[in-house]
Design a protein around this motif. Structure first.
Motif, PDB file in Angstrom:
ATOM      1  N   PRO A  33       0.830  -1.199   0.000  1.00 11.07           N
ATOM      2  CA  PRO A  33       0.000   0.000   0.000  1.00 11.07           C
ATOM      3  C   PRO A  33       0.866   1.252   0.000  1.00 11.07           C
ATOM      4  O   PRO A  33       2.003   1.227   0.471  1.00 11.07           O
ATOM      5  N   PRO A  34       0.362   2.364  -0.535  1.00 12.41           N
ATOM      6  CA  PRO A  34       1.182   3.567  -0.659  1.00 12.41           C
ATOM      7  C   PRO A  34       1.728   4.071   0.666  1.00 12.41           C
ATOM      8  O   PRO A  34       2.832   4.583   0.727  1.00 12.41           O
ATOM      9  N   GLU A  35       0.971   3.897   1.760  1.00  9.51           N
ATOM     10  CA  GLU A  35       1.449   4.405   3.035  1.00  9.51           C
ATOM     11  C   GLU A  35       2.670   3.638   3.553  1.00  9.51           C
ATOM     12  O   GLU A  35       3.407   4.135   4.400  1.00  9.51           O
ATOM     13  N   ARG A  80      -3.327  12.647   6.290  1.00  8.71           N
ATOM     14  CA  ARG A  80      -3.240  11.925   5.018  1.00  8.71           C
ATOM     15  C   ARG A  80      -3.477  10.438   5.247  1.00  8.71           C
ATOM     16  O   ARG A  80      -4.162   9.787   4.467  1.00  8.71           O
ATOM     17  N   ILE A  81      -2.909   9.896   6.316  1.00  9.91           N
ATOM     18  CA  ILE A  81      -3.092   8.478   6.609  1.00  9.91           C
ATOM     19  C   ILE A  81      -4.559   8.213   6.951  1.00  9.91           C
ATOM     20  O   ILE A  81      -5.132   7.223   6.500  1.00  9.91           O
ATOM     21  N   SER A  82      -5.183   9.105   7.719  1.00  7.27           N
ATOM     22  CA  SER A  82      -6.591   8.893   8.040  1.00  7.27           C
ATOM     23  C   SER A  82      -7.452   9.018   6.780  1.00  7.27           C
ATOM     24  O   SER A  82      -8.454   8.323   6.644  1.00  7.27           O
ATOM     25  N   GLY A  83      -7.044   9.888   5.852  1.00  5.77           N
ATOM     26  CA  GLY A  83      -7.758   9.990   4.580  1.00  5.77           C
ATOM     27  C   GLY A  83      -7.663   8.698   3.782  1.00  5.77           C
ATOM     28  O   GLY A  83      -8.651   8.237   3.201  1.00  5.77           O
ATOM     29  N   LEU A  84      -6.471   8.091   3.763  1.00  3.79           N
ATOM     30  CA  LEU A  84      -6.310   6.804   3.097  1.00  3.79           C
ATOM     31  C   LEU A  84      -7.170   5.740   3.775  1.00  3.79           C
ATOM     32  O   LEU A  84      -7.772   4.901   3.114  1.00  3.79           O
ATOM     33  N   ALA A  85      -7.226   5.788   5.103  1.00  2.00           N
ATOM     34  CA  ALA A  85      -8.032   4.814   5.843  1.00  2.00           C
ATOM     35  C   ALA A  85      -9.512   4.947   5.471  1.00  2.00           C
ATOM     36  O   ALA A  85     -10.199   3.938   5.284  1.00  2.00           O
ATOM     37  N   ARG A  86      -9.992   6.191   5.356  1.00  2.00           N
ATOM     38  CA  ARG A  86     -11.396   6.398   4.973  1.00  2.00           C
ATOM     39  C   ARG A  86     -11.655   5.872   3.551  1.00  2.00           C
ATOM     40  O   ARG A  86     -12.683   5.245   3.289  1.00  2.00           O
ATOM     41  N   LEU A  87     -10.738   6.134   2.636  1.00  2.00           N
ATOM     42  CA  LEU A  87     -10.908   5.640   1.259  1.00  2.00           C
ATOM     43  C   LEU A  87     -10.920   4.117   1.225  1.00  2.00           C
ATOM     44  O   LEU A  87     -11.743   3.506   0.534  1.00  2.00           O
ATOM     45  N   ARG A  88      -9.992   3.510   1.950  1.00  2.00           N
ATOM     46  CA  ARG A  88      -9.947   2.043   1.990  1.00  2.00           C
ATOM     47  C   ARG A  88     -11.211   1.461   2.593  1.00  2.00           C
ATOM     48  O   ARG A  88     -11.727   0.459   2.118  1.00  2.00           O
TER      49      ARG A  88
END
Length: 57
Positions: free
Chosen positions: A28-30, A40-48
């Protein structure tokens, strides 16, 4: 720098004797990109989560 060079630099792809290889599943990108802001990490978590793939870790 082209895409192939970026992938090699990140360890996502490799080339030996003209043969390219990649892992079966991409990280994963993170895991590969430095993300300074927790937002940004929480944004990725919401998208996932919206895609049904929770962010691990």
């Amino acid at each position: 720098m082209g895409l192939a060079e970026v992938m090699v630099a990140l360890g996502i792809a490799s080339q030996t004797s003209g043969v390219w290889s990649m892992p079966v599943t991409l990280p994963p990108p993170e895991d590969e990109l430095p993300l300074a802001a927790r937002t940004r990490i929480s944004g990725l978590a919401r998208l996932r989560a919206a895609q049904g793939r929770p962010l691990e870790g």
